[in-house]
Design a protein around this motif. Sequence first.
Motif, mmCIF file in Angstrom:
data_model
loop_
_atom_site.group_PDB
_atom_site.id
_atom_site.type_symbol
_atom_site.label_atom_id
_atom_site.label_comp_id
_atom_site.label_asym_id
_atom_site.label_seq_id
_atom_site.Cartn_x
_atom_site.Cartn_y
_atom_site.Cartn_z
ATOM 1 N N ASP A 1 -39.532 82.072 45.511
ATOM 2 C CA ASP A 1 -39.373 81.023 46.520
ATOM 3 C C ASP A 1 -38.285 80.047 46.059
ATOM 4 O OD1 ASP A 1 -39.526 79.054 48.433
ATOM 5 O OD2 ASP A 1 -41.611 78.497 48.001
ATOM 6 N N PRO A 2 -37.016 80.303 46.441
ATOM 7 C CA PRO A 2 -35.903 79.446 45.999
ATOM 8 C C PRO A 2 -36.040 77.984 46.437
ATOM 9 C CG PRO A 2 -35.075 81.476 46.967
ATOM 10 C CD PRO A 2 -36.550 81.433 47.227
ATOM 11 N N ARG A 3 -36.866 77.727 47.461
ATOM 12 C CA ARG A 3 -37.050 76.345 47.929
ATOM 13 C C ARG A 3 -38.082 75.581 47.098
ATOM 14 N NH1 ARG A 3 -39.035 77.299 53.528
ATOM 15 N NH2 ARG A 3 -39.912 79.028 52.402
ATOM 16 N N LEU A 4 -38.728 76.253 46.152
ATOM 17 C CA LEU A 4 -39.752 75.620 45.319
ATOM 18 C C LEU A 4 -39.114 74.523 44.480
ATOM 19 C CD1 LEU A 4 -42.730 75.690 44.401
ATOM 20 C CD2 LEU A 4 -42.058 77.394 42.707
ATOM 21 N N SER A 5 -39.623 73.316 44.607
ATOM 22 C CA SER A 5 -39.055 72.168 43.882
ATOM 23 C C SER A 5 -39.479 72.188 42.419
ATOM 24 C CB SER A 5 -39.539 70.861 44.513
ATOM 25 O OG SER A 5 -40.932 70.678 44.261
ATOM 26 N N SER A 6 -38.770 71.404 41.616
ATOM 27 C CA SER A 6 -39.149 71.313 40.198
ATOM 28 C C SER A 6 -40.530 70.669 40.062
ATOM 29 C CB SER A 6 -38.094 70.553 39.398
ATOM 30 O OG SER A 6 -37.851 69.295 39.970
ATOM 31 N N GLY A 7 -40.872 69.764 40.970
ATOM 32 C CA GLY A 7 -42.208 69.171 40.975
ATOM 33 C C GLY A 7 -43.273 70.222 41.251
ATOM 34 N N GLY A 8 -42.968 71.141 42.172
ATOM 35 C CA GLY A 8 -43.884 72.244 42.463
ATOM 36 C C GLY A 8 -44.040 73.161 41.267
ATOM 37 N N LEU A 9 -42.929 73.407 40.572
ATOM 38 C CA LEU A 9 -42.988 74.222 39.356
ATOM 39 C C LEU A 9 -43.852 73.567 38.290
ATOM 40 C CD1 LEU A 9 -39.315 75.503 39.086
ATOM 41 C CD2 LEU A 9 -41.362 76.887 39.450
ATOM 42 N N VAL A 10 -43.740 72.239 38.182
ATOM 43 C CA VAL A 10 -44.558 71.501 37.204
ATOM 44 C C VAL A 10 -46.035 71.759 37.461
ATOM 45 C CG1 VAL A 10 -45.302 69.161 36.560
ATOM 46 C CG2 VAL A 10 -42.876 69.704 36.676
ATOM 47 N N GLU A 11 -46.431 71.720 38.730
ATOM 48 C CA GLU A 11 -47.837 71.946 39.080
ATOM 49 C C GLU A 11 -48.263 73.386 38.771
ATOM 50 O OE1 GLU A 11 -49.960 69.561 39.742
ATOM 51 O OE2 GLU A 11 -48.247 68.222 39.484
ATOM 52 N N LEU A 12 -47.405 74.345 39.103
ATOM 53 C CA LEU A 12 -47.729 75.745 38.817
ATOM 54 C C LEU A 12 -47.843 76.007 37.316
ATOM 55 C CD1 LEU A 12 -45.462 77.532 41.456
ATOM 56 C CD2 LEU A 12 -47.969 77.351 41.473
ATOM 57 N N ILE A 13 -46.943 75.392 36.550
ATOM 58 C CA ILE A 13 -46.971 75.530 35.082
ATOM 59 C C ILE A 13 -48.261 74.931 34.526
ATOM 60 C CG2 ILE A 13 -45.881 74.732 32.944
ATOM 61 C CD1 ILE A 13 -43.157 75.055 34.471
ATOM 62 N N ALA A 14 -48.647 73.780 35.059
ATOM 63 C CA ALA A 14 -49.879 73.124 34.596
ATOM 64 C C ALA A 14 -51.101 74.007 34.888
ATOM 65 C CB ALA A 14 -50.035 71.763 35.261
ATOM 66 N N GLU A 15 -51.126 74.609 36.074
ATOM 67 C CA GLU A 15 -52.256 75.474 36.439
ATOM 68 C C GLU A 15 -52.312 76.718 35.555
ATOM 69 O OE1 GLU A 15 -51.899 76.474 40.580
ATOM 70 O OE2 GLU A 15 -51.910 74.358 41.177
ATOM 71 N N ARG A 16 -51.162 77.333 35.345
ATOM 72 C CA ARG A 16 -51.112 78.614 34.635
ATOM 73 C C ARG A 16 -51.241 78.460 33.122
ATOM 74 N NH1 ARG A 16 -48.302 83.656 35.325
ATOM 75 N NH2 ARG A 16 -48.916 84.904 33.551
ATOM 76 N N PHE A 17 -50.531 77.466 32.548
ATOM 77 C CA PHE A 17 -50.441 77.361 31.085
ATOM 78 C C PHE A 17 -51.196 76.158 30.507
ATOM 79 C CE2 PHE A 17 -46.725 79.721 32.490
ATOM 80 C CZ PHE A 17 -46.781 80.834 31.669
ATOM 81 N N ASN A 18 -51.735 75.318 31.385
ATOM 82 C CA ASN A 18 -52.481 74.147 30.948
ATOM 83 C C ASN A 18 -51.644 73.210 30.077
ATOM 84 O OD1 ASN A 18 -54.791 72.562 31.041
ATOM 85 N ND2 ASN A 18 -55.568 73.399 29.106
ATOM 86 N N VAL A 19 -50.381 73.029 30.461
ATOM 87 C CA VAL A 19 -49.506 72.054 29.790
ATOM 88 C C VAL A 19 -48.851 71.180 30.849
ATOM 89 C CG1 VAL A 19 -48.987 73.452 27.747
ATOM 90 C CG2 VAL A 19 -47.518 73.623 29.744
ATOM 91 N N ARG A 20 -48.641 69.917 30.503
ATOM 92 C CA ARG A 20 -47.965 68.984 31.402
ATOM 93 C C ARG A 20 -46.537 68.831 30.928
ATOM 94 N NH1 ARG A 20 -49.904 68.446 36.093
ATOM 95 N NH2 ARG A 20 -48.711 66.555 36.323
ATOM 96 N N VAL A 21 -45.606 69.073 31.823
ATOM 97 C CA VAL A 21 -44.187 68.905 31.517
ATOM 98 C C VAL A 21 -43.561 68.047 32.610
ATOM 99 C CG1 VAL A 21 -43.940 71.043 30.202
ATOM 100 C CG2 VAL A 21 -43.604 71.077 32.671
ATOM 101 N N HIS A 22 -42.456 67.442 32.287
ATOM 102 C CA HIS A 22 -41.752 66.604 33.254
ATOM 103 C C HIS A 22 -40.847 67.483 34.100
ATOM 104 C CE1 HIS A 22 -39.082 63.447 34.805
ATOM 105 N NE2 HIS A 22 -40.112 62.641 34.596
ATOM 106 N N ARG A 23 -40.658 67.102 35.341
ATOM 107 C CA ARG A 23 -39.827 67.906 36.245
ATOM 108 C C ARG A 23 -38.397 68.033 35.739
ATOM 109 N NH1 ARG A 23 -36.311 65.233 39.000
ATOM 110 N NH2 ARG A 23 -36.474 62.986 39.147
ATOM 111 N N ARG A 24 -37.862 66.984 35.109
ATOM 112 C CA ARG A 24 -36.490 67.052 34.569
ATOM 113 C C ARG A 24 -36.423 68.035 33.406
ATOM 114 N NH1 ARG A 24 -32.347 67.343 35.744
ATOM 115 N NH2 ARG A 24 -31.276 66.244 34.105
#
Length: 158
Positions: A117-140
């Motif tokens: 999904d090329p329209r997926l924002s970096s903020g959306g990626l942050v949420e997916l990463i948190a769900e999958r890997f249980n780590v919090r990262v900044h969108r930047r």
Amino acid sequence: MARQGEDPKVAALRAERSLNPRPEAVSDERFAASEFLDARDLVQVKYEMVRRARVDGEPVGQTAAAFGFSRPSFYAAQRALDDGGLAALVPARPGPRGAHKLTAEVVAFARERRAIDPRLSSGGLVELIAERFNVRVHRRSVERALARAERAESEGDR
């Protein structure tokens, strides 16, 4: 960064991470009497401390104390000097080394999701990463990691 009204040498030492946080702890008389040596310069202090014990044969404990260090700090400076020369006496930058949260696996996951999904924002990626890997990262951080991965891939295509 120089502070207003700050001595230019102090500003330079601070910028290079070589400003001795405790110059007043250097009590060695010969060091203090020298016009060349400066207790504010951490690299000079450590080098002269090691040199004094090695070349002049002064006892390590006495020498370390005269230069404002402990015996373990003396041995660490000696090892750093042996392994990496003068540059190794400059303290390392503080903070984490490398992408400790954004591992190759996490970046690959983010790239895969962005490809789906090329329209997926970096903020959306942050949420997916948190769900999958249980780590919090900044969108930047995610944006920079993806940009680095893109650059590495394009350079590999050459």
